[in-house]
Motif scaffolding. Structure first.
Motif, PDB file in Angstrom:
ATOM      1  N   LEU A   1     -30.392  14.713  41.788  1.00 35.88           N
ATOM      2  CA  LEU A   1     -30.474  16.106  42.221  1.00 35.88           C
ATOM      3  C   LEU A   1     -30.517  17.006  40.991  1.00 35.88           C
ATOM      4  O   LEU A   1     -29.963  16.679  39.938  1.00 35.88           O
ATOM      5  CB  LEU A   1     -29.270  16.484  43.082  1.00 35.88           C
ATOM      6  CG  LEU A   1     -29.166  15.865  44.462  1.00 35.88           C
ATOM      7  CD1 LEU A   1     -27.830  16.222  45.100  1.00 35.88           C
ATOM      8  CD2 LEU A   1     -30.316  16.346  45.344  1.00 35.88           C
ATOM      9  N   ARG A   2     -31.151  18.147  41.133  1.00 31.06           N
ATOM     10  CA  ARG A   2     -31.293  19.069  39.998  1.00 31.06           C
ATOM     11  C   ARG A   2     -29.928  19.445  39.411  1.00 31.06           C
ATOM     12  O   ARG A   2     -29.753  19.491  38.192  1.00 31.06           O
ATOM     13  CB  ARG A   2     -32.038  20.310  40.469  1.00 31.06           C
ATOM     14  CG  ARG A   2     -32.293  21.288  39.372  1.00 31.06           C
ATOM     15  CD  ARG A   2     -33.062  22.481  39.877  1.00 31.06           C
ATOM     16  NE  ARG A   2     -33.283  23.378  38.767  1.00 31.06           N
ATOM     17  CZ  ARG A   2     -34.306  24.190  38.670  1.00 31.06           C
ATOM     18  NH1 ARG A   2     -35.213  24.218  39.619  1.00 31.06           N
ATOM     19  NH2 ARG A   2     -34.425  24.977  37.635  1.00 31.06           N
ATOM     20  N   GLU A   3     -28.955  19.731  40.280  1.00 30.59           N
ATOM     21  CA  GLU A   3     -27.618  20.115  39.829  1.00 30.59           C
ATOM     22  C   GLU A   3     -26.958  18.986  39.033  1.00 30.59           C
ATOM     23  O   GLU A   3     -26.346  19.229  37.992  1.00 30.59           O
ATOM     24  CB  GLU A   3     -26.746  20.483  41.031  1.00 30.59           C
ATOM     25  CG  GLU A   3     -25.350  20.902  40.660  1.00 30.59           C
ATOM     26  CD  GLU A   3     -24.477  21.173  41.876  1.00 30.59           C
ATOM     27  OE1 GLU A   3     -23.309  21.531  41.668  1.00 30.59           O
ATOM     28  OE2 GLU A   3     -24.956  21.029  43.018  1.00 30.59           O
ATOM     29  N   HIS A   4     -27.094  17.759  39.509  1.00 24.20           N
ATOM     30  CA  HIS A   4     -26.482  16.616  38.813  1.00 24.20           C
ATOM     31  C   HIS A   4     -27.162  16.352  37.468  1.00 24.20           C
ATOM     32  O   HIS A   4     -26.490  15.981  36.497  1.00 24.20           O
ATOM     33  CB  HIS A   4     -26.536  15.368  39.689  1.00 24.20           C
ATOM     34  CG  HIS A   4     -25.638  15.463  40.889  1.00 24.20           C
ATOM     35  ND1 HIS A   4     -25.723  14.595  41.938  1.00 24.20           N
ATOM     36  CD2 HIS A   4     -24.651  16.324  41.209  1.00 24.20           C
ATOM     37  CE1 HIS A   4     -24.824  14.916  42.855  1.00 24.20           C
ATOM     38  NE2 HIS A   4     -24.165  15.976  42.426  1.00 24.20           N
ATOM     39  N   ARG A   5     -28.479  16.538  37.411  1.00 26.46           N
ATOM     40  CA  ARG A   5     -29.181  16.351  36.130  1.00 26.46           C
ATOM     41  C   ARG A   5     -28.710  17.386  35.111  1.00 26.46           C
ATOM     42  O   ARG A   5     -28.498  17.073  33.944  1.00 26.46           O
ATOM     43  CB  ARG A   5     -30.693  16.452  36.327  1.00 26.46           C
ATOM     44  CG  ARG A   5     -31.298  15.267  37.059  1.00 26.46           C
ATOM     45  CD  ARG A   5     -32.815  15.245  36.952  1.00 26.46           C
ATOM     46  NE  ARG A   5     -33.441  16.542  37.098  1.00 26.46           N
ATOM     47  CZ  ARG A   5     -34.095  16.955  38.167  1.00 26.46           C
ATOM     48  NH1 ARG A   5     -34.210  16.167  39.218  1.00 26.46           N
ATOM     49  NH2 ARG A   5     -34.659  18.147  38.204  1.00 26.46           N
ATOM     50  N   ALA A   6     -28.554  18.634  35.562  1.00 23.94           N
ATOM     51  CA  ALA A   6     -28.104  19.700  34.659  1.00 23.94           C
ATOM     52  C   ALA A   6     -26.673  19.448  34.189  1.00 23.94           C
ATOM     53  O   ALA A   6     -26.365  19.575  32.996  1.00 23.94           O
ATOM     54  CB  ALA A   6     -28.198  21.048  35.355  1.00 23.94           C
ATOM     55  N   LEU A   7     -25.790  19.084  35.114  1.00 26.34           N
ATOM     56  CA  LEU A   7     -24.398  18.812  34.755  1.00 26.34           C
ATOM     57  C   LEU A   7     -24.271  17.591  33.856  1.00 26.34           C
ATOM     58  O   LEU A   7     -23.381  17.531  33.006  1.00 26.34           O
ATOM     59  CB  LEU A   7     -23.545  18.619  36.019  1.00 26.34           C
ATOM     60  CG  LEU A   7     -23.251  19.882  36.819  1.00 26.34           C
ATOM     61  CD1 LEU A   7     -22.556  19.525  38.114  1.00 26.34           C
ATOM     62  CD2 LEU A   7     -22.402  20.837  35.999  1.00 26.34           C
ATOM     63  N   HIS A   8     -25.159  16.612  34.035  1.00 27.06           N
ATOM     64  CA  HIS A   8     -25.120  15.397  33.232  1.00 27.06           C
ATOM     65  C   HIS A   8     -25.256  15.719  31.746  1.00 27.06           C
ATOM     66  O   HIS A   8     -24.454  15.296  30.917  1.00 27.06           O
ATOM     67  CB  HIS A   8     -26.244  14.463  33.694  1.00 27.06           C
ATOM     68  CG  HIS A   8     -26.328  13.182  32.953  1.00 27.06           C
ATOM     69  ND1 HIS A   8     -27.512  12.678  32.514  1.00 27.06           N
ATOM     70  CD2 HIS A   8     -25.381  12.305  32.550  1.00 27.06           C
ATOM     71  CE1 HIS A   8     -27.296  11.534  31.882  1.00 27.06           C
ATOM     72  NE2 HIS A   8     -26.012  11.299  31.893  1.00 27.06           N
ATOM     73  N   GLY A   9     -26.256  16.514  31.406  1.00 28.16           N
ATOM     74  CA  GLY A   9     -26.463  16.890  30.010  1.00 28.16           C
ATOM     75  C   GLY A   9     -25.345  17.765  29.473  1.00 28.16           C
ATOM     76  O   GLY A   9     -24.901  17.614  28.327  1.00 28.16           O
ATOM     77  N   THR A  10     -24.862  18.677  30.301  1.00 25.80           N
ATOM     78  CA  THR A  10     -23.783  19.572  29.885  1.00 25.80           C
ATOM     79  C   THR A  10     -22.509  18.784  29.599  1.00 25.80           C
ATOM     80  O   THR A  10     -21.851  18.990  28.572  1.00 25.80           O
ATOM     81  CB  THR A  10     -23.513  20.631  30.970  1.00 25.80           C
ATOM     82  OG1 THR A  10     -24.712  21.360  31.195  1.00 25.80           O
ATOM     83  CG2 THR A  10     -22.415  21.584  30.545  1.00 25.80           C
ATOM     84  N   VAL A  11     -22.144  17.889  30.512  1.00 29.16           N
ATOM     85  CA  VAL A  11     -20.919  17.096  30.343  1.00 29.16           C
ATOM     86  C   VAL A  11     -21.043  16.190  29.123  1.00 29.16           C
ATOM     87  O   VAL A  11     -20.094  16.047  28.347  1.00 29.16           O
ATOM     88  CB  VAL A  11     -20.604  16.284  31.616  1.00 29.16           C
ATOM     89  CG1 VAL A  11     -19.509  15.263  31.365  1.00 29.16           C
ATOM     90  CG2 VAL A  11     -20.202  17.220  32.732  1.00 29.16           C
ATOM     91  N   ARG A  12     -22.208  15.584  28.924  1.00 32.73           N
ATOM     92  CA  ARG A  12     -22.386  14.720  27.762  1.00 32.73           C
ATOM     93  C   ARG A  12     -22.179  15.500  26.472  1.00 32.73           C
ATOM     94  O   ARG A  12     -21.504  15.072  25.549  1.00 32.73           O
ATOM     95  CB  ARG A  12     -23.781  14.098  27.756  1.00 32.73           C
ATOM     96  CG  ARG A  12     -23.909  13.059  26.645  1.00 32.73           C
ATOM     97  CD  ARG A  12     -25.340  12.907  26.158  1.00 32.73           C
ATOM     98  NE  ARG A  12     -25.377  12.006  25.027  1.00 32.73           N
ATOM     99  CZ  ARG A  12     -25.113  12.365  23.783  1.00 32.73           C
ATOM    100  NH1 ARG A  12     -24.750  13.603  23.495  1.00 32.73           N
ATOM    101  NH2 ARG A  12     -25.173  11.492  22.801  1.00 32.73           N
ATOM    102  N   SER A  13     -22.751  16.716  26.424  1.00 29.04           N
ATOM    103  CA  SER A  13     -22.622  17.562  25.242  1.00 29.04           C
ATOM    104  C   SER A  13     -21.168  17.992  25.030  1.00 29.04           C
ATOM    105  O   SER A  13     -20.666  17.982  23.898  1.00 29.04           O
ATOM    106  CB  SER A  13     -23.522  18.772  25.409  1.00 29.04           C
ATOM    107  OG  SER A  13     -23.639  19.471  24.215  1.00 29.04           O
ATOM    108  N   LEU A  14     -20.465  18.357  26.106  1.00 30.72           N
ATOM    109  CA  LEU A  14     -19.062  18.772  25.992  1.00 30.72           C
ATOM    110  C   LEU A  14     -18.172  17.629  25.515  1.00 30.72           C
ATOM    111  O   LEU A  14     -17.310  17.824  24.647  1.00 30.72           O
ATOM    112  CB  LEU A  14     -18.550  19.313  27.327  1.00 30.72           C
ATOM    113  CG  LEU A  14     -19.121  20.659  27.771  1.00 30.72           C
ATOM    114  CD1 LEU A  14     -18.687  20.978  29.188  1.00 30.72           C
ATOM    115  CD2 LEU A  14     -18.691  21.756  26.825  1.00 30.72           C
TER     116      LEU A  14
END
Length: 179
Positions: A58-71
């Motif tokens: 899902l678009r939301e999960h793809r966006a959160l995936h990159g954000t969480v990895r970076s954090l």
């Protein structure tokens, strides 16, 4: 959990990462940081690497995936090496000093500016014009530096103000006189 395009994060020797339910805790030589995971993203460790995976595409999960990895990556760097932002003050009579738990700024205003220093950060001043902000939380270091810069951002005509070290300010030409 989907692992498509997942780039694992190498875990340094002195850093320990643990996941308790939805909370990620990172311990290192410089301190501890924690982060609450959003739904749809999971973090796991295996063979000295940290893997961030998502529940679906899902678009939301793809966006959160990159954000969480970076954090999580920034948390690991923060507890092992730390983050530093340097500021410079340019202008006649402008100076800075650390007074107790406050940063005292004289920036040409009618009053001195006292900016409180968070307990998680270390702020030092060299030569009255060079401010160094250090800490383990990248967001907090950047936020503090941005708040100090915002008191007197560099102006384009004379270049006076508070700027990041190495920041280039585009200069403008003044008024042209005559025909």
């Amino acid at each position: 959990m989907s692992r498509v395009g997942v780039k694992p994060i190498a875990l340094p020797d002195k850093v320990k990462l643990s996941v308790d339910g939805r909370q990620v805790n990172v311990d290192g030589p410089k301190g501890k940081l924690s982060f609450d995971l959003p739904r749809g993203v999971d973090v796991s460790t295996a063979d000295g690497e940290v893997v961030v995976s998502r529940a679906s595409d899902l678009r939301e999960h793809r966006a959160l995936h990159g954000t969480v990895r970076s954090l999580v990556h920034n948390m690991i760097i923060g507890v092992s090496e730390g983050f530093v932002k340097e500021l410079e003050i340019l202008g006649v009579g402008m100076r800075a000093a650390v007074k107790g738990k406050d940063l005292d700024l004289a920036l040409g205003k009618s009053h001195p500016i006292l900016h409180p220093i968070p307990s998680e950060l270390t702020v030092s001043v060299a030569d009255n014009t060079k401010i160094k902000v250090e800490g383990i939380d990248k967001q907090m270091v950047g936020q503090f530096a941005a708040e100090v810069r915002n008191y007197y951002p560099p102006e384009p005509y004379k270049g006076k103000g508070v700027r990041y070290a190495g920041e280039r300010v585009r200069r403008k030409e003044g008024k042209s006189v005559g025909k």
